[in-house]
Design an enzyme around this catalytic site. Structure first.
Site, PDB file in Angstrom:
ATOM      1  N   ASP A 100       0.872  -1.207  -0.149  1.00 23.86           N
ATOM      2  CA  ASP A 100       0.188  -0.120   0.023  1.00 23.86           C
ATOM      3  C   ASP A 100       0.851   1.428  -0.064  1.00 23.86           C
ATOM      4  O   ASP A 100       1.946   1.260   0.532  1.00 23.86           O
ATOM      5  CB  ASP A 100      -1.117   0.081   1.060  1.00 23.86           C
ATOM      6  CG  ASP A 100      -0.292   0.020   2.711  1.00 23.86           C
ATOM      7  OD1 ASP A 100       0.068   1.151   2.962  1.00 23.86           O
ATOM      8  OD2 ASP A 100      -0.252  -1.014   3.076  1.00 23.86           O
TER       9      ASP A 100
ATOM     10  N   GLU B  84      -8.063   4.127  12.299  1.00 23.80           N
ATOM     11  CA  GLU B  84      -7.096   3.743  13.136  1.00 23.80           C
ATOM     12  C   GLU B  84      -6.914   5.088  14.026  1.00 23.80           C
ATOM     13  O   GLU B  84      -7.647   5.960  14.138  1.00 23.80           O
ATOM     14  CB  GLU B  84      -5.892   3.619  12.433  1.00 23.80           C
ATOM     15  CG  GLU B  84      -5.556   4.477  11.369  1.00 23.80           C
ATOM     16  CD  GLU B  84      -4.125   4.313  10.884  1.00 23.80           C
ATOM     17  OE1 GLU B  84      -3.138   4.205  11.516  1.00 23.80           O
ATOM     18  OE2 GLU B  84      -4.090   4.091   9.575  1.00 23.80           O
TER      19      GLU B  84
END
Length: 237
Positions: free
Chosen positions: A35, A126
């Site tokens: 990613d 997150e």
């Protein structure tokens, strides 16, 4: 996603059945991926493909005021290299609703198409990089925010998004909610050589494990929990 990123995070949704293994986890094949965001100015997509990587998840948006400046070039580079690719959205639950942020993501690269090379978008949820860990929301309010994002994304694409997070954040900020384990595939972050560790939220396992915060060809290392045929099914729907 690295917390140093302007806004970064994720967990996967339905289509989960496509990615969940029927056989014991230890018997499964895996597929390398990675990613990236604008923090990776140079990414060797072809080198990654030649080394065995087959997918990449690319930062598209954050909150409702940020579009990653490298998204278009990264997306084009990944496509040219033959990688299965998709976008991700770094959530800011304290700034606007889940519905608003899902629509922003969809309008700026986070959509899905059944072309066989596009992953459902990923919600990166997150630690708050600039404030309270849970963005000032209660556990129930956080679950409701995520549900709004998931429902909006699904209603517009027919696919459930991936959800990216850590066991610690998910347990702390959602109360270890099991609301998404049958719909959204989980992308679990844990930098370790010993495995993904504790799986939160009643997910039976992770669909993707972010196992390192570095990857030779750019970004973070991700491991898909299944064979290439399973990865292609996740993209196809």
């Amino acid at each position: 996603m690295k917390l140093a990123s302007a806004f970064t995070a994720v967990v996967l949704c339905p289509a989960v059945a496509l990615a969940f293994p029927a056989e014991p986890l230890e018997k499964r094949s895996t597929v390398q991926g990675f990613d990236i965001s604008h923090y990776q100015g140079t990414v060797d997509f072809k080198g990654a493909y030649n080394s065995g990587a087959r997918f990449v998840i690319i930062k598209a948006t954050e909150g409702t005021s940020y579009i990653d400046s490298s998204f278009s070039s990264h997306y084009g580079g990944a496509t040219s290299a033959g990688l299965i690719r998709g976008g991700y959205h770094f959530a800011h639950p304290d700034s606007s609703s889940g519905t608003t942020q899902a629509n922003y993501f969809l309008a700026h690269g986070g959509g899905w198409s059944g072309d066989g090379i596009t992953l459902p978008g990923m919600l990166d949820i997150e630690y708050n990089p600039s404030g309270a860990t849970c963005y000032g929301l209660s556990q129930s309010a956080m679950v409701a925010w995520i549900q709004d994002f998931v429902n909006t994304y699904h209603s517009k694409t027919t696919r459930y998004p991936l959800i990216y997070s850590t066991n610690d954040w998910w347990t702390t900020c959602t109360g270890n909610s099991a609301a998404f384990h049958t719909t959204c595939p989980l992308v679990l972050a844990r930098y370790s050589t010993s495995g993904p560790g504790t799986i939160p939220g009643s997910w039976p396992f992770q669909t993707i494990w972010q196992n390192k915060d570095s990857y030779t060809y750019g970004g973070d290392s991700d491991i898909f929990n299944g064979a290439l045929t399973n990865l292609k099914k996740l993209a196809t729907g």
